[in-house]
Design a protein around this motif. Structure first.
Motif, PDB file in Angstrom:
ATOM      1  N   SER A  21       0.835  -1.195   0.000  1.00 62.49           N
ATOM      2  CA  SER A  21       0.000   0.000   0.000  1.00 62.49           C
ATOM      3  C   SER A  21       0.878   1.256   0.000  1.00 62.49           C
ATOM      4  N   VAL A  22       0.247   2.410   0.185  1.00 56.53           N
ATOM      5  CA  VAL A  22       0.961   3.683   0.194  1.00 56.53           C
ATOM      6  C   VAL A  22       0.708   4.400   1.511  1.00 56.53           C
ATOM      7  N   VAL A  23       1.648   5.262   1.886  1.00 52.03           N
ATOM      8  CA  VAL A  23       1.565   6.032   3.121  1.00 52.03           C
ATOM      9  C   VAL A  23       2.155   7.410   2.855  1.00 52.03           C
ATOM     10  N   ALA A  24       1.491   8.451   3.337  1.00 48.58           N
ATOM     11  CA  ALA A  24       2.071   9.787   3.280  1.00 48.58           C
ATOM     12  C   ALA A  24       2.837  10.043   4.581  1.00 48.58           C
ATOM     13  N   PHE A  25       3.988  10.700   4.455  1.00 52.95           N
ATOM     14  CA  PHE A  25       4.819  10.919   5.647  1.00 52.95           C
ATOM     15  C   PHE A  25       5.599  12.215   5.518  1.00 52.95           C
ATOM     16  N   ALA A  26       5.999  12.732   6.673  1.00 54.55           N
ATOM     17  CA  ALA A  26       6.731  13.994   6.714  1.00 54.55           C
ATOM     18  C   ALA A  26       8.178  13.795   6.281  1.00 54.55           C
ATOM     19  N   THR A  27       8.681  14.744   5.500  1.00 53.61           N
ATOM     20  CA  THR A  27      10.117  14.888   5.304  1.00 53.61           C
ATOM     21  C   THR A  27      10.452  16.344   5.619  1.00 53.61           C
ATOM     22  N   GLU A  28      11.724  16.673   5.614  1.00 56.62           N
ATOM     23  CA  GLU A  28      12.111  18.048   5.917  1.00 56.62           C
ATOM     24  C   GLU A  28      11.774  19.013   4.782  1.00 56.62           C
ATOM     25  N   THR A  29      11.501  18.490   3.574  1.00 55.60           N
ATOM     26  CA  THR A  29      11.205  19.352   2.431  1.00 55.60           C
ATOM     27  C   THR A  29       9.698  19.562   2.318  1.00 55.60           C
ATOM     28  N   VAL A  30       8.967  18.529   1.883  1.00 59.66           N
ATOM     29  CA  VAL A  30       7.495  18.528   1.852  1.00 59.66           C
ATOM     30  C   VAL A  30       7.050  17.128   2.247  1.00 59.66           C
ATOM     31  N   TYR A  31       5.748  16.932   2.424  1.00 58.60           N
ATOM     32  CA  TYR A  31       5.240  15.586   2.721  1.00 58.60           C
ATOM     33  C   TYR A  31       5.312  14.732   1.455  1.00 58.60           C
ATOM     34  N   GLY A  32       5.746  13.476   1.612  1.00 59.43           N
ATOM     35  CA  GLY A  32       5.866  12.563   0.495  1.00 59.43           C
ATOM     36  C   GLY A  32       4.806  11.474   0.536  1.00 59.43           C
ATOM     37  N   ASP A 157      -8.038   9.977  -0.270  1.00 63.70           N
ATOM     38  CA  ASP A 157      -8.070   8.515  -0.257  1.00 63.70           C
ATOM     39  C   ASP A 157      -6.780   7.869   0.234  1.00 63.70           C
ATOM     40  N   VAL A 158      -5.802   8.659   0.637  1.00 62.34           N
ATOM     41  CA  VAL A 158      -4.568   8.072   1.178  1.00 62.34           C
ATOM     42  C   VAL A 158      -4.898   7.322   2.464  1.00 62.34           C
ATOM     43  N   PRO A 159      -4.489   6.054   2.581  1.00 59.45           N
ATOM     44  CA  PRO A 159      -4.890   5.262   3.753  1.00 59.45           C
ATOM     45  C   PRO A 159      -4.388   5.823   5.078  1.00 59.45           C
ATOM     46  N   LEU A 160      -3.185   6.416   5.082  1.00 60.37           N
ATOM     47  CA  LEU A 160      -2.610   6.853   6.349  1.00 60.37           C
ATOM     48  C   LEU A 160      -1.612   7.976   6.085  1.00 60.37           C
ATOM     49  N   VAL A 161      -1.652   8.993   6.956  1.00 57.69           N
ATOM     50  CA  VAL A 161      -0.697  10.104   6.897  1.00 57.69           C
ATOM     51  C   VAL A 161       0.012  10.178   8.239  1.00 57.69           C
ATOM     52  N   LEU A 162       1.336  10.038   8.225  1.00 59.41           N
ATOM     53  CA  LEU A 162       2.135  10.179   9.440  1.00 59.41           C
ATOM     54  C   LEU A 162       2.421  11.659   9.681  1.00 59.41           C
TER      55      LEU A 162
END
Length: 311
Positions: A21-32, A157-162
């Protein structure tokens, strides 16, 4: 669903990634928007969610230099010097792809890699044990997200955002092609050219690439990073044009109700640029008048983003 980037959140995200699956997560630049970089199913989901054209490649995030080397057919000496100077951090290196690996996105024979500096990204990479393809977590051509809330507005629709809090740099990584004898800038970004030249010496500037053709780096499309509102770059903001349908983005004090006034320091301006565009979109304006930034190297990445947003 937004979850805290604590131990439980990291475990849930890693399990989703290992399951394809896919997950959105924080990076120091933008969320990926992260996915197993070498799973065709997972990468296809990234492209589907973002409505991203197939010719636009993805950057692969890895936990350390050794992992990056493992993805390359050869690892040039200049890549070692750049990695030592700037990794973990907002620099992406384009190298020749190892022949045993599938292509990540557009078929160019190269791969774009970086080691992110954000603790959430690094903990997630360690927990899932996968190289993660992770473009910005927003619909293609839209404003990049710098908060978890921005992600869900664009990609519900992203299943999860950290949730790792607001991105500190607020603008994407600088992309440098090191496959040739002289490094070439492909996308200006958070890391400035001056710092890069201190390591590499000469750096070639980007070449134009037509939309629809394969390219080694994201961020090279004519239109990108754009809000819903029409962006108009101007040397001087005409206050007579400003009403409830017109917003203003400037880096100087302006007596304009509702104007977004950012810092005149390019580093600080970049950190709040996308968030300011999101705020103006949320205000419902139809047009955003943007005072053109200075024509200096320090503002190169900001001029690039605004120029593509206005295209």
């Amino acid at each position: 669903m937004i979850v805290p980037a604590d131990a439980g959140g990291i475990r849930r995200a890693a399990a989703l990634l290992r399951a394809g699956s896919v997950v959105a997560f924080a990076t120091e630049t933008v969320y990926g928007l992260g996915a197993d970089a070498f799973s065709e199913k997972a990468v296809a989901e990234v492209y589907r969610l973002k409505n991203r054209p197939s010719w636009n490649p993805l950057i692969v995030h890895v936990p350390d230099v050794a992992a990056a080397r493992g993805l390359a057919r050869e690892w040039p000496e200049v890549a070692d010097r750049l990695a030592a100077a700037f990794w973990p951090g907002p620099l992406t290196l384009v190298v020749e792809r190892a022949p045993h690996l599938t292509q990540v996105g557009a078929d160019t024979g190269t791969i774009a890699v970086r080691v992110p500096a954000h603790p959430v990204a690094l903990r997630l990479l360690e927990a899932c044990g996968l190289p993660l393809a992770a473009p910005s977590a927003n619909r293609s051509e839209g404003i990049s997200p710098t908060t978890a809330e921005h992600v869900l507005r664009s990609l519900p629709d992203v299943p999860l955002v950290l949730d790792g809090g607001p991105a500190s740099w607020g603008i994407e990584s600088t992309v440098l092609d090191v496959t040739g004898p002289v490094p070439r800038l492909l996308r200006p970004g958070a890391l400035g050219l001056r710092e890069i030249r201190e390591v590499t010496g000469k750096v070639l500037l980007p070449e134009d690439v037509a939309d629809g053709s394969a390219r080694p780096s994201p961020g090279m499309s004519k239109r990108h990073y754009a809000p819903r509102a029409t962006v108009v770059l101007t040397d001087e903001v005409d206050l007579a044009l400003v009403d409830g349908t017109v917003g203003v983005l400037t880096y100087e004090t302006a007596d304009v109700p509702g104007a977004e006034i950012l810092s005149a320091d390019p580093r600080e301006y970049a950190a709040d640029l996308y968030a300011a565009l999101h705020r103006l979109d949320d205000a419902g304006v139809a047009t955003i008048l943007v005072k053109s930034p200075p024509d200096t190297e320090e503002w190169l990445a900001i001029r690039d983003r605004l120029g593509r947003a206005a295209a």
